[in-house]
Scaffold this active site. Structure first.
Site, PDB file in Angstrom:
ATOM      1  N   ARG A  35       0.843  -1.193   0.000  1.00 27.35           N
ATOM      2  CA  ARG A  35       0.000   0.000   0.000  1.00 27.35           C
ATOM      3  C   ARG A  35       0.881   1.247   0.000  1.00 27.35           C
ATOM      4  O   ARG A  35       1.924   1.289   0.647  1.00 27.35           O
ATOM      5  CB  ARG A  35      -0.902   0.019   1.235  1.00 27.35           C
ATOM      6  N   ASP A  37       0.611   5.460   0.727  1.00 29.06           N
ATOM      7  CA  ASP A  37      -0.241   6.508   1.273  1.00 29.06           C
ATOM      8  C   ASP A  37      -0.484   7.615   0.247  1.00 29.06           C
ATOM      9  O   ASP A  37       0.232   7.726  -0.750  1.00 29.06           O
ATOM     10  CB  ASP A  37       0.407   7.131   2.510  1.00 29.06           C
ATOM     11  N   ARG A 182       9.620   6.539   5.885  1.00 23.75           N
ATOM     12  CA  ARG A 182       9.556   7.962   6.185  1.00 23.75           C
ATOM     13  C   ARG A 182      10.047   8.259   7.604  1.00 23.75           C
ATOM     14  O   ARG A 182      10.651   9.305   7.860  1.00 23.75           O
ATOM     15  CB  ARG A 182       8.131   8.474   5.983  1.00 23.75           C
TER      16      ARG A 182
END
Length: 237
Positions: A35, A37, A182
């Site tokens: 996935r 974001d 991140r």
């Protein structure tokens, strides 16, 4: 747009499923390798779907692309057995974080790179990143809403390279936690700008405490760069 389908539509998964359904003539559900974001990019996402529709591979590429928005494109299609799963059959993923490192913020590239205004010490960040190699509990780099069953991941490599004003962080692992890349980038930036010493990253990792790491870095610079599978599947590289 992010990958995961949304109630009101607008996600990559929504667009791809609608385009596939237009070619298949029946609803199609899609599963992806990972996935992404909202704001995160994918250069090489891999997804699979099951269908009884018989179409040439060109229809699953050029035909589907005719129904997709300009920001999404199918690069190839390959027929596989039902044993294959885009997510669970993957042996590794590679993410790249592109960071613009200069005093002035990006303009045309504002949606495609992250940004840090202060000078960064690449050598110090490389030293710090070495603590993350191998199998570890990455709870300190895990988002609070992460749904993974275990925080244990194996990081195979981390490369940090500067080219002009851009610093690229390229991380390959067997799998990633939500916001893991991140959060790692944000923590390494704390080392690069001198806020913390290189040894601090190992302390953060050992703590298993998200509060000990740096804030999550912006999504714009993150790219799903590559997904690797066993050669037995014969997928394009």
């Amino acid at each position: 747009m992010g990958w995961q389908t949304q109630p009101g539509g607008g996600a990559v998964q929504d667009a791809l499923e609608a385009a596939l359904a237009a070619i298949a003539g029946t609803p199609v559900g899609v599963s992806a390798a990972g996935r992404t974001d909202r704001g995160v990019h994918a250069r090489a996402q891999v997804a699979h779907f099951d269908t009884s529709a018989t179409r040439p591979l060109s229809a699953w590429v050029r035909g589907v692309n005719a129904f997709l928005p300009e920001s999404v494109a199918v690069l190839w299609a390959h027929a596989l057995s039902t044993e294959f799963h885009a997510r669970y059959s993957a042996v590794s993923r590679t993410y790249r974080y592109r960071l613009l490192n200069r005093p002035v913020r990006p303009a045309l590239a504002a949606r495609t790179v992250g940004w840090h205004h202060a000078p960064l010490d690449v050598a110090a960040m490389r030293e710090a990143a070495s603590a993350l190699l191998g199998e570890h509990d990455f709870s300190a780099f895990r988002a609070a809403d992460c749904e993974a069953k275990t925080p244990v991941r194996t990081v195979h490599s981390i490369a940090i390279e500067r080219a002009g004003d851009e610093i690229d962080f390229v991380i390959r692992a067997n799998a990633f936690l939500h916001h893991m890349v991140r959060n790692i980038v944000g923590t390494l930036v704390y080392v690069g700008n001198g806020k913390q010493p290189p040894a601090w990253v190992a302390e953060v990792l050992t703590s298993r405490d998200r509060a000990e790491a740096a804030p999550t870095f912006a999504p714009e610079g993150l790219y799903l760069e590559r997904v690797d599978y066993d050669a037995k599947w014969g997928l394009p590289q």
